[in-house]
Design a protein around this motif. Structure first.
Motif, PDB file in Angstrom:
ATOM      1  N   LEU A   1      -3.128  13.552   0.206  1.00 36.12           N
ATOM      2  CA  LEU A   1      -1.915  12.678  -0.092  1.00 36.12           C
ATOM      3  C   LEU A   1      -0.430  13.279   0.444  1.00 36.12           C
ATOM      4  N   LEU A   2      -0.460  14.338   0.728  1.00 34.17           N
ATOM      5  CA  LEU A   2       0.889  14.966   1.082  1.00 34.17           C
ATOM      6  C   LEU A   2       0.766  15.015   2.868  1.00 34.17           C
ATOM      7  N   LYS A   3       0.128  14.187   3.155  1.00 38.58           N
ATOM      8  CA  LYS A   3      -0.170  14.121   4.797  1.00 38.58           C
ATOM      9  C   LYS A   3       0.000  12.806   5.126  1.00 38.58           C
ATOM     10  N   ALA A   4       0.492  12.588   6.410  1.00 31.75           N
ATOM     11  CA  ALA A   4       0.507  11.059   7.086  1.00 31.75           C
ATOM     12  C   ALA A   4      -0.343  11.129   8.261  1.00 31.75           C
TER      13      ALA A   4
ATOM     14  N   LYS B   1       5.805  14.870   2.629  1.00 31.43           N
ATOM     15  CA  LYS B   1       5.979  14.847   1.254  1.00 31.43           C
ATOM     16  C   LYS B   1       7.102  13.839   0.402  1.00 31.43           C
ATOM     17  N   ASP B   2       7.954  13.035   1.460  1.00 32.62           N
ATOM     18  CA  ASP B   2       8.686  12.028   1.009  1.00 32.62           C
ATOM     19  C   ASP B   2       7.802  10.787   0.910  1.00 32.62           C
ATOM     20  N   ASP B   3       8.723   9.753   0.416  1.00 31.90           N
ATOM     21  CA  ASP B   3       8.144   8.422   0.636  1.00 31.90           C
ATOM     22  C   ASP B   3       7.986   8.095   1.945  1.00 31.90           C
TER      23      ASP B   3
ATOM     24  N   VAL C   1       0.889  -1.334  -0.055  1.00 25.55           N
ATOM     25  CA  VAL C   1      -0.128   0.294   0.117  1.00 25.55           C
ATOM     26  C   VAL C   1       0.878   1.266   0.005  1.00 25.55           C
ATOM     27  N   HIS C   2       1.857   1.232   0.782  1.00 24.50           N
ATOM     28  CA  HIS C   2       3.016   2.349   0.977  1.00 24.50           C
ATOM     29  C   HIS C   2       3.504   2.742  -0.722  1.00 24.50           C
ATOM     30  N   ALA C   3       3.920   1.556  -1.186  1.00 23.58           N
ATOM     31  CA  ALA C   3       4.483   1.613  -2.512  1.00 23.58           C
ATOM     32  C   ALA C   3       3.652   2.523  -3.450  1.00 23.58           C
ATOM     33  N   PHE C   4       2.311   1.843  -3.586  1.00 21.65           N
ATOM     34  CA  PHE C   4       1.439   2.588  -4.276  1.00 21.65           C
ATOM     35  C   PHE C   4       1.259   3.988  -4.331  1.00 21.65           C
ATOM     36  N   TYR C   5       0.833   4.502  -2.898  1.00 20.72           N
ATOM     37  CA  TYR C   5       0.809   5.779  -2.431  1.00 20.72           C
ATOM     38  C   TYR C   5       2.186   6.698  -2.795  1.00 20.72           C
ATOM     39  N   ASN C   6       3.232   5.997  -2.507  1.00 18.29           N
ATOM     40  CA  ASN C   6       4.570   6.856  -2.792  1.00 18.29           C
ATOM     41  C   ASN C   6       4.571   7.123  -4.115  1.00 18.29           C
TER      42      ASN C   6
END
Length: 237
Positions: free
Chosen positions: A113-116, A128-130, A50-55
């Motif tokens: 997307l630019l928030k965690a 903004k990073d992976d 999931v992280h790879a897709f959103y990265n």
């Protein structure tokens, strides 16, 4: 004049960001399985995937720029405020192109997307990073709890009370670049009609609920939206 605008993926398509449910079968969910990438269960099962897709989506977003449609809506917000009116700008998009175009206030009903967001402490941070499973939360310092700050299938959209309040108070409801198939947003036009609010659709092609709109305009967002904004200012003189 009080205008309520909701935007979907079609408003950002010309900036190089993919749509989700194109009728020709080229949308994002035609190429990727949303049940494997956009649900809480998928994240618990395989957070790395999931992280790879959103990265990848985050990197694509950072390389993109607002288009003329985003800029026109920011101009509408400023122009209405100068005339004593207001724009409520709601987006289903998780990109920040409205803000980068100059919009001061955007309600992201599907997250950003630019928030965690940390599932451990609940705090949200600019990101903004992976993003990966070993990244510590900037607030609580714990690892393994960060996820994209996006609304996945099965989760409740954000800001709904504020959105319905603004919609009920609007003079005009406009849907831009939406498929008309994702609820609750697809039901906003029905809510507007029940309140006697005029409705308008601006889209590349008719949406699934196009027949519910009083006015329909079709064409690329970068052309149709600026033209519509120009007409609003002429009519509001």
């Amino acid at each position: 004049m009080k205008i309520f605008v909701i935007t979907g993926a079609g408003v950002s398509a010309e900036s190089g960001l993919g749509t989700f449910r194109d009728k020709d079968g080229t949308g994002l969910w035609a190429r990727f399985d949303p049940m494997k990438l956009a649900t809480p269960e998928a994240f618990r099962r395989d957070p790395g995937e999931v992280h790879a897709f959103y990265n990848a989506r985050r990197r694509n977003l950072l390389a993109s720029e607002p288009n003329a449609a985003h800029i026109a809506l920011a101009r509408l917000e400023t122009g209405l405020a100068e005339r004593g009116g207001n724009l409520t700008l709601v987006t289903q998009n998780i990109d920040d192109l409205h803000e980068r175009a100059g919009a001061a206030r955007v309600l992201h009903t599907h997250g950003e997307l630019l928030k965690a967001r940390c599932v451990i402490c609940g705090e949200t941070s600019l990101w903004k990073d992976d993003l990966g499973v070993d990244d510590p939360c900037p607030r609580c310092g714990k690892k393994g709890g960060l996820r994209p700050h996006v609304v996945w299938f099965g989760e409740v959209p954000l800001h709904l009370d504020e959105i319905y309040g603004a919609l009920n108070d609007a003079d005009l409801f406009v849907a831009i670049g939406t498929s008309g198939s994702v609820y609750p947003a697809a039901g906003f036009v029905s809510q507007a009609r029940r309140r006697g609010i005029r409705t308008c659709e601006i889209n590349l092609e008719p949406s699934d609920n196009a027949d519910q709109f009083d006015e329909r305009r079709y064409g690329p967002a970068s052309e149709a939206v600026p033209a519509w904004v120009d007409e609003i200012f002429v009519a509001d003189r």
